[in-house]
Design a protein around this motif. Structure first.
Motif, PDB file in Angstrom:
ATOM      1  N   SER A 242       9.813 -12.395 -13.479  1.00 17.89           N
ATOM      2  CA  SER A 242       9.111 -12.322 -12.206  1.00 17.89           C
ATOM      3  C   SER A 242       7.741 -12.983 -12.264  1.00 17.89           C
TER       4      SER A 242
ATOM      5  N   THR B  78       3.307 -16.322 -10.536  1.00 16.18           N
ATOM      6  CA  THR B  78       4.458 -15.528 -10.124  1.00 16.18           C
ATOM      7  C   THR B  78       5.656 -16.419  -9.842  1.00 16.18           C
ATOM      8  N   ARG B  79       6.808 -15.788  -9.614  1.00 16.23           N
ATOM      9  CA  ARG B  79       8.011 -16.526  -9.263  1.00 16.23           C
ATOM     10  C   ARG B  79       7.784 -17.360  -8.007  1.00 16.23           C
ATOM     11  N   GLY B  80       7.012 -16.823  -7.080  1.00 13.34           N
ATOM     12  CA  GLY B  80       6.744 -17.531  -5.846  1.00 13.34           C
ATOM     13  C   GLY B  80       5.704 -18.621  -5.957  1.00 13.34           C
TER      14      GLY B  80
ATOM     15  N   SER C 127       2.378 -18.162  -6.841  1.00 12.85           N
ATOM     16  CA  SER C 127       0.996 -17.723  -6.721  1.00 12.85           C
ATOM     17  C   SER C 127       0.346 -17.671  -8.096  1.00 12.85           C
TER      18      SER C 127
END
Length: 118
Positions: A32, A52-54, A56
């Protein structure tokens, strides 16, 4: 299981740049977040960058504007670009992967030594 292998450590002059790499293998789909920590002799390990995975990112004030964390998802690799290095950046740098499963599990690389000369 996730395996992490760091590379890119070494000796640099103050003001110089260095890029660290961390290759992840195994159950990488569980990850993650990826991050870099460092630990200087006689001091506790501290976070220097996270992503992060996204996508960020986070940096503490001590390295913000000098360090950059990035990912190459195809290669399962995270990088730490370190610019304008200072002697206080000397430490063993560790790669960390946070995985979500039954519980959140942290995986660590073995660390790579970075030395900044005055």
């Amino acid at each position: 299981q996730v395996q992490l292998v760091e590379s890119g450590g070494g000796l640099v002059q103050a003001g110089g740049s260095l890029r660290l790499s961390c290759a992840a293998s195994g159950n990488t789909v569980c990850i993650s977040a990826l991050s870099w920590y460092r630990q200087a002799p006689g001091k506790e390990r501290e976070l220097v960058a996270a992503i992060t995975r996204g996508g960020s990112t986070y940096y503490p004030d001590s390295v913000k504007a000098r360090f950059t964390i990035s990912r190459d998802n195809a290669k399962n690799t995270v990088y730490l670009q370190m610019n304008s290095r200072k002697p206080e950046d000397t430490a063993v740098y560790y790669c960390n992967a946070g995985c979500v499963g039954v519980a959140v599990i942290d995986y660590w690389g073995q660390g790579t030594q970075v030395t900044v000369s005055s």
